[in-house]
Design an enzyme around this catalytic site. Structure first.
Site, PDB file in Angstrom:
ATOM      1  N   TYR A 162       0.834  -1.194   0.000  1.00  0.00           N
ATOM      2  CA  TYR A 162       0.000   0.000   0.000  1.00  0.00           C
ATOM      3  C   TYR A 162       0.879   1.258   0.000  1.00  0.00           C
ATOM      4  O   TYR A 162       1.754   1.420   0.853  1.00  0.00           O
ATOM      5  CB  TYR A 162      -0.922   0.040   1.209  1.00  0.00           C
ATOM      6  N   GLU A 213     -19.044   7.729  11.607  1.00  0.00           N
ATOM      7  CA  GLU A 213     -20.314   7.317  11.013  1.00  0.00           C
ATOM      8  C   GLU A 213     -20.335   5.819  10.724  1.00  0.00           C
ATOM      9  O   GLU A 213     -21.314   5.131  11.017  1.00  0.00           O
ATOM     10  CB  GLU A 213     -20.564   8.102   9.716  1.00  0.00           C
ATOM     11  N   SER A 220      -5.708 -13.828   1.259  1.00  0.00           N
ATOM     12  CA  SER A 220      -6.593 -12.805   0.696  1.00  0.00           C
ATOM     13  C   SER A 220      -6.881 -13.121  -0.765  1.00  0.00           C
ATOM     14  O   SER A 220      -5.948 -13.310  -1.554  1.00  0.00           O
ATOM     15  CB  SER A 220      -5.953 -11.413   0.811  1.00  0.00           C
ATOM     16  N   TRP A 236     -13.208  -6.823   2.711  1.00  0.00           N
ATOM     17  CA  TRP A 236     -12.841  -5.465   2.314  1.00  0.00           C
ATOM     18  C   TRP A 236     -13.863  -4.926   1.306  1.00  0.00           C
ATOM     19  O   TRP A 236     -14.576  -5.670   0.660  1.00  0.00           O
ATOM     20  CB  TRP A 236     -11.421  -5.397   1.746  1.00  0.00           C
ATOM     21  N   SER A 237     -13.934  -3.623   1.251  1.00  0.00           N
ATOM     22  CA  SER A 237     -14.863  -2.900   0.383  1.00  0.00           C
ATOM     23  C   SER A 237     -16.327  -3.246   0.641  1.00  0.00           C
ATOM     24  O   SER A 237     -17.078  -3.513  -0.294  1.00  0.00           O
ATOM     25  CB  SER A 237     -14.521  -3.136  -1.097  1.00  0.00           C
ATOM     26  N   GLN A 290     -15.897  10.221   8.898  1.00  0.00           N
ATOM     27  CA  GLN A 290     -16.319   9.019   8.175  1.00  0.00           C
ATOM     28  C   GLN A 290     -16.184   7.781   9.064  1.00  0.00           C
ATOM     29  O   GLN A 290     -17.035   6.892   9.031  1.00  0.00           O
ATOM     30  CB  GLN A 290     -15.477   8.845   6.912  1.00  0.00           C
TER      31      GLN A 290
END
Length: 334
Positions: free
Chosen positions: A54, A293, A151, A204-205, A290
């Site tokens: 990353y 929330e 993954s 993820w996502s 973010q």
């Protein structure tokens, strides 16, 4: 914040975990990244996911600085290995050489003596699986990682790796796939295999690259500065969802979210957490608010009738079959 066991292991992780793909070291300045991590900690998140690749290794360094001074035993830090992290022909893949060198580099950047979970970021079809798993065993037995995960591996790959892990007496406990209301490929094969083997999903996502926030409206240009307009922020990946029929379905979910007292993003995160094989949903952020929330999705139970209505709305647009997704070759042998 609720916590769940990671598969059938004894490791408890936060139901919502914080990930820094596409953000730390690239999209946002370091001060903002540090503020997001602080917001995650304040919200009760204890699980943090990153990878050596990353932001060309910078994301691990930023996370290491952000968590410095925190009680290490109170955190679960995950990272990954596979993608190229240097120019050399061996700076990639799941060879013994790359794994042994990569774990040391990751620990240095993260400023820790060990990671709680070390994950194979993709399957390496050029390296014998036995070699890969023996290298992971060395990492675990040397105390540099407590658990091993994978993954985006297929059910067959997971089964083969799990059998070797048992022989080597190391705990392979997790799978990290993409999973959302719109991307449900793991449900057919990966989840059943994982349930059988005691492996938990760290997904993820869960908001489908931001599509499930509802900010993309059919027939309208994407908002300026959004991920769909940022070539460095996943624009290619989000394009699979940027079809009018998908965006129209997402807008139909909005009244359901309001009925449940949730935002669309919170509904999407809560939805993945209804799957009992999901141990944690990874959220990212460019702003602390973010994080605040998104964590409101923790502990939410969606009733059966609401889940049925979500299914009715998304059945025609959700991707459920891996064979319909264009294949790719993650690495080419030099």
């Amino acid at each position: 914040m609720e916590h769940r066991y990671l598969g059938r292991s004894g490791l408890l992780i936060s139901e919502i975990s914080y990930g820094n793909w596409l953000t730390h070291g690239s999209q946002v300045e370091e001060d903002a990244a540090l503020s997001c991590v602080r917001a995650a900690l304040d919200a009760g998140i204890t699980t943090f996911d990153t990878a050596d690749v990353y932001a060309e290794t910078r994301a691990e360094s930023v996370l290491g600085r952000a968590l410095k001074g925190e009680r290490r035993e109170g955190l679960e830090i995950f990272t990954k290995v596979f993608w190229p992290t240097g120019p050399g022909r061996n700076d990639r893949g799941l060879s013994r050489k790359h794994i042994r060198e990569s774990i040391d580099n990751s620990l240095r950047r993260l400023q820790t003596d060990y990671v709680d979970l070390y994950q194979a970021h993709r399957f390496d079809r050029f390296t014998p699986l036995e070699e890969t798993m023996e290298a992971f065993a060395d990492v675990v037995h040397s105390g540099k990682a407590h658990y091993i995960g994978v993954s985006e591996w297929s059910a067959d790959q997971i089964r083969r790796a799990h059998a070797l892990a048992r022989e080597l007496r190391i705990p392979l406990v997790s799978s990290q796939p993409q999973y959302s209301i719109l991307w449900r490929i793991i449900e057919r094969d990966v989840v059943p295999a994982s349930e059988e083997l005691g492996i938990g999903q760290i997904v993820w996502s869960p908001i489908a690259q931001g599509v499930l926030t509802g900010k993309y409206v059919p027939g309208q240009a994407p908002p300026a500065g959004s991920r769909a307009t940022d070539d460095k922020g996943g624009a290619n990946m989000i394009s699979r969802f940027m079809r009018d029929e998908v965006l129209e379905a997402v807008q139909k979910l909005r009244p359901l979210a309001e009925e449940a007292g949730l935002s669309l993003a919170q509904l999407a995160i809560a939805w993945v957490l209804q799957n009992p094989n999901v141990s944690s949903a990874i959220v990212g952020a460019t702003r602390p608010e973010q994080v605040a929330e998104n964590v409101k999705a923790a502990g939410v139970t969606l009733d059966a009738s609401l889940l049925e209505r979500i299914e009715e709305i998304t059945a025609e647009v959700a991707v459920t079959d891996a064979s319909l997704v264009p294949g790719s070759t993650p690495l080419k042998r030099p």
